[in-house]
Design a protein around this motif. Structure first.
Motif, mmCIF file in Angstrom:
data_model
loop_
_atom_site.group_PDB
_atom_site.id
_atom_site.type_symbol
_atom_site.label_atom_id
_atom_site.label_comp_id
_atom_site.label_asym_id
_atom_site.label_seq_id
_atom_site.Cartn_x
_atom_site.Cartn_y
_atom_site.Cartn_z
ATOM 1 N N UNK A 190 31.075 17.031 21.559
ATOM 2 C CA UNK A 190 32.257 16.715 22.380
ATOM 3 C C UNK A 190 32.135 17.448 23.710
ATOM 4 N N UNK A 191 32.290 16.729 24.808
ATOM 5 C CA UNK A 191 32.296 17.308 26.160
ATOM 6 C C UNK A 191 33.717 17.241 26.700
ATOM 7 N N UNK A 192 34.280 18.400 27.028
ATOM 8 C CA UNK A 192 35.669 18.498 27.481
ATOM 9 C C UNK A 192 35.674 18.872 28.962
ATOM 10 N N UNK A 193 36.394 18.112 29.772
ATOM 11 C CA UNK A 193 36.511 18.413 31.195
ATOM 12 C C UNK A 193 37.843 19.110 31.477
ATOM 13 N N UNK A 194 37.741 20.303 32.068
ATOM 14 C CA UNK A 194 38.924 21.103 32.421
ATOM 15 C C UNK A 194 38.816 21.522 33.881
ATOM 16 N N UNK A 195 39.937 21.856 34.522
ATOM 17 C CA UNK A 195 39.873 22.129 35.976
ATOM 18 C C UNK A 195 39.186 23.427 36.357
ATOM 19 N N UNK A 196 39.207 24.467 35.481
ATOM 20 C CA UNK A 196 38.633 25.733 35.901
ATOM 21 C C UNK A 196 38.362 26.667 34.743
ATOM 22 N N UNK A 197 37.845 27.842 35.096
ATOM 23 C CA UNK A 197 37.458 28.829 34.090
ATOM 24 C C UNK A 197 38.651 29.318 33.276
ATOM 25 N N UNK A 244 38.707 37.591 36.450
ATOM 26 C CA UNK A 244 39.302 36.298 36.147
ATOM 27 C C UNK A 244 40.742 36.236 36.619
ATOM 28 N N UNK A 245 41.384 35.127 36.320
ATOM 29 C CA UNK A 245 42.777 34.931 36.735
ATOM 30 C C UNK A 245 43.767 35.406 35.688
#
Length: 781
Positions: free
Chosen positions: A163-170, A400-401
């Motif tokens: 499964x490849x999951x696309x997310x906006x950021x770290x 990190x944030x």
């Protein structure tokens, strides 16, 4: 061949080398920042876009290059647009034989072909497998991470493969990773993050196929949209979000903004599921929302910080962007602001040409702010510290944030130094450790590039001073309520109370400019003595002599300023009298002419002058507008030496206005517009000139007995308006024709007044009656 990211460049080179049965660095090699794998036998170099710019600046003809291939050009990065513009000019002027090839799976090819002089367009349908697309039934509210984790669990249970999951950021990757670990995926499912700042080994782990009997869930940013094949993927989970930089010309700052994906990006992501066989794509938005997607993302050149672009163009010798060919010309406002920054840093001269300092900056391929910081710090023995800060600022925050709300940049520097000294292995995870390793690699790289001595090590206390060299426009001075005024004139604040919010002076390296004041995300304190030491060339002494409305006086201050900041404020001993005079006149202009001592005599004299001007424009205009516009001329000499409103009370405005006239005009004024007129009773009555078109004299009726005609002013041209008064000084008649009044109206008025004032003199014949200002004429009983 250009690739938009380091990961894609390395992967493409490895794939081509493997196809040839060779290691990377033989026929196929790559160049990316911090890493080069080429040899004398290399015929194909895969490079990131910034590397091409450096090659072009060093050799505009690209002497040893036969063809430049721009891969994944639909991403329209700033560096890709710049690289193509420079290559087109190099081809036109220096290398007609240089071949250029632009490749993309989703780009509208015709505008690019037109830009390239009508280049041929070759289309290849390629091969893809059918992919089922599954949409959400309802719009997802709140954070995306719970929905992503739920969808991953569903996909693993319903489908085979990875499964490849696309997310906006770290940050989102870490939160989804934590949630899935908490849920538990079983021993045969491995979680693999994939983003640009991961070490190469960790990136490779996400790209390579799993051992037999295992599956992986790859949590990736947009880095996995193009160029890469993640082995084993049959399912894509698309959050529908991406993070892009947004530059604000209003504030001169860049911030990351999370936005929805475009149609092109969504199709690229779905295509990842159908590369190796039939696949499934879960889209975490509704079918209705899908119909409203933008066709493609905005090119970065329209919304990015253009300071690096302005520097490259100056180094190339292009005075204006219009000299080159662009798909989208850089916005004029953002480009102008970029050039202003470069002038402030000494990169460009007043005419916009690159300086020797600018040439040195351009050679290093670092953001102009950071390269300027290092070059400026080196003579002060602070080059090593500047390299450390450049490495920290040139990538993601090592903390990190999440998990580290403190904005103090020194904490990051201390953490990296501890890690280097083997005193600690990071704060929270292996990813934290990877971030610090990346920073250390960059520090070593910049120290080599700028030839910093190995033994040089600056104290961390100079962090703010060095940071100010990169951000002279973001030096902050503390104000009330823990807020700061920046040297560029904007306000800034901390979202929460922290030790740094008590600093008297600081430098903000990263700000969020979403409101009227910017939120400080990353900063370091700086000492006032360091500002004087390192910024003496731009610190200015400004003497301010201005009108202070609160005290109604001129106030003089001498300020030592750095941009909008006041470093020191003192009262000058003897302010320049001429400047005080100018400020006082400005104060009079602000307050209005009413601040002057307009006595009754001065007011009437001014009205008389205005009456004459009304009749003859060659006379001085003394209206409010005329006097206010010429204060320095008619009033200036008389206020010299004065400084406050109370001083003005000494002015003789009648005499001042009189000095506007010639001797002949003064004499004519007395004849044509007298202040008082003698009436038959012998009294001299004041004339009211407040309406220059209609002068008025109010006089008791009995004082005009025997006067046959109305008096005239202005050399006999303007009849005087007479307000005839009763014995009680009340108007009984207004006339500009006295003869007509005596003839037609007097007897009716007399009849009325005799009843009310029987003791007063009411003759039958006003023409021949004796005028009087008394109740009755002398001798009359």
């Amino acid at each position: 061949m250009l690739e938009p990211r380091r990961l894609a460049a390395r992967a493409a080179a490895r794939y081509m080398a493997a196809c040839l049965g060779e290691p990377v660095g033989e026929t196929v090699g790559y160049r990316v920042r911090l890493e080069t794998r080429v040899s004398s036998r290399t015929r194909i170099e895969v490079v990131t876009e910034g590397v091409l710019t450096r090659l072009l600046q060093a050799d505009p003809a690209l002497t040893d290059t036969g063809i430049v291939i721009f891969d994944e050009f639909h991403e329209r990065s700033l560096q890709a647009d710049l690289g193509l513009a420079l290559c087109l000019q190099a081809q036109e002027v220096l290398r007609p034989d240089l071949r250029l090839l632009v490749m993309s799976a989703t780009l509208d090819a015709q505008p690019v072909a037109a830009l390239m002089g009508g280049a041929a367009v070759l289309a290849s349908q390629g091969r893809s497998f059918p992919t089922e697309t599954i949409y959400c039934k309802d719009k997802i509210e709140g954070r995306i991470e719970p929905a992503v984790a739920h969808t991953v669990i569903e996909a693993l249970s319903r489908h085979s493969g990875d499964v490849l999951v696309f997310l906006p950021g770290e940050a989102e990757i870490r939160r989804v990773q934590a949630r899935l670990r908490e849920i538990g995926l079983g021993p045969d499912v491995r979680l693999a993050p994939l983003y640009g700042n991961l070490p190469s080994a960790a990136q490779d782990l996400a790209l390579l196929p799993c051992p037999a009997g295992e599956r992986k869930v790859v949590l990736a940013t947009a880095i996995a949209e193009t160029s890469l094949t993640v082995e084993g993927v049959q399912v894509v989970v698309d959050s529908g979000l991406m993070r892009v930089p947004r530059f604000s010309p209003r504030t001169g700052m860049t911030r990351l903004e999370t936005i929805g994906v475009s149609r092109a990006a969504a199709d690229q992501r779905r295509g990842r599921a159908g590369r190796l066989g039939p696949g499934v794509c879960y889209r975490l938005w509704t079918k209705e929302a899908d119909a409203r997607l933008e066709s493609s993302a905005k090119p970065e050149i329209l919304e990015a910080d253009l300071a690096p672009l302005a520097l490259e163009l100056a180094a190339w010798g292009a005075a204006e962007p219009e000299i080159l060919r662009w798909l989208d010309t850089p916005p004029a406002g953002a480009f102008s602001q970029a050039r202003q920054l470069l002038r402030r840093l000494g990169v460009l001269d007043a005419q916009g040409a690159i300086t020797s300092h600018g040439q040195s900056i351009a050679e290093h391929g670092l953001h102009p702010r950071l390269a300027h910081m290092i070059l400026t710090a080196i003579p002060h023995g602070l080059g090593s510290l500047a390299c450390e800060l450049a490495a920290l600022l040139n990538g993601r925050d090592v903390f990190g944030r999440t998990g580290q709300p403190d904005a103090d940049l020194r904490l990051r520097l201390e953490a990296v130094r501890r890690f280097k000294g083997k005193e600690g292995a990071g704060r929270d995870s292996g990813e934290m450790e990877a971030g610090q390793r990346r920073v250390l690699a960059e520090i070593r790289y910049w120290r080599r590039k700028f030839a910093i001595p190995a033994a040089e090590q600056a104290d961390i206390s100079a962090c703010g001073a060095v940071l100010a060299m990169a951000y002279p426009d973001r030096i902050g001075q503390k104000r009330e309520n823990d807020r700061f005024l920046l040297s560029n004139g904007r306000g800034a604040y901390f979202a929460s109370i922290q030790p740094l919010s008590q600093a008297a002076w600081l430098v903000a390296a990263e700000l969020d400019d979403q409101g009227p004041e910017s939120r400080i995300l990353l900063a370091a304190p700086v000492e006032l003595v360091d500002l004087h030491r390192y910024f003496a060339g731009v610190i200015r002494e400004v003497t301010s002599i201005v009108w202070d409305r609160t005290v109604q006086a001129v106030r003089a201050r001498q300020e030592v300023r750095l941009g909008a900041l006041v470093l020191k404020d003192i009262l000058p001993d003897r302010p320049e009298p001429a400047a005080v005079q100018t400020a006082l006149l400005q104060g009079i202009s602000q307050e209005g002419l009413a601040i002057l001592p307009w006595t009754k005599t001065a007011c009437q004299y001014r009205q008389r002058l205005q009456f004459m001007h009304y009749q003859d424009p060659s006379w001085p205009d003394v209206s409010d507008a005329a006097l206010e516009s010429a204060l320095a001329d008619w009033l200036g000499p008389y206020v010299y030496g004065m400084s406050k409103a109370s001083d003005l009370q000494r002015l003789n405005l009648t005499a001042i206005l009189e000095n506007l006239l010639t001797w002949e005009q003064r004499r004519e004024l007395e004849e044509a517009a007298p202040a008082r007129m003698e009436v038959p009773s012998g009294q001299k009555i004041a004339v009211d000139y407040s309406d220059p078109a209609c002068p008025v004299m109010a006089v008791k009726l009995q004082e005009l007995f025997g006067l046959a005609e109305t008096p005239h002013l202005g050399g006999g041209k303007v009849p005087l308006t007479l307000h005839l008064l009763s014995p009680a000084q009340r108007p009984v008649q207004v006339t500009r024709d006295l003869a007509s009044f005596w003839r037609e109206t007097y007897f009716a008025v007399k009849k009325d007044l005799m009843g009310r004032y029987p003791k007063h003199y009411w003759p039958e014949d006003p023409w021949k009656a004796v005028p009087t200002h008394r109740t009755r004429p002398r001798g009359d009983r």
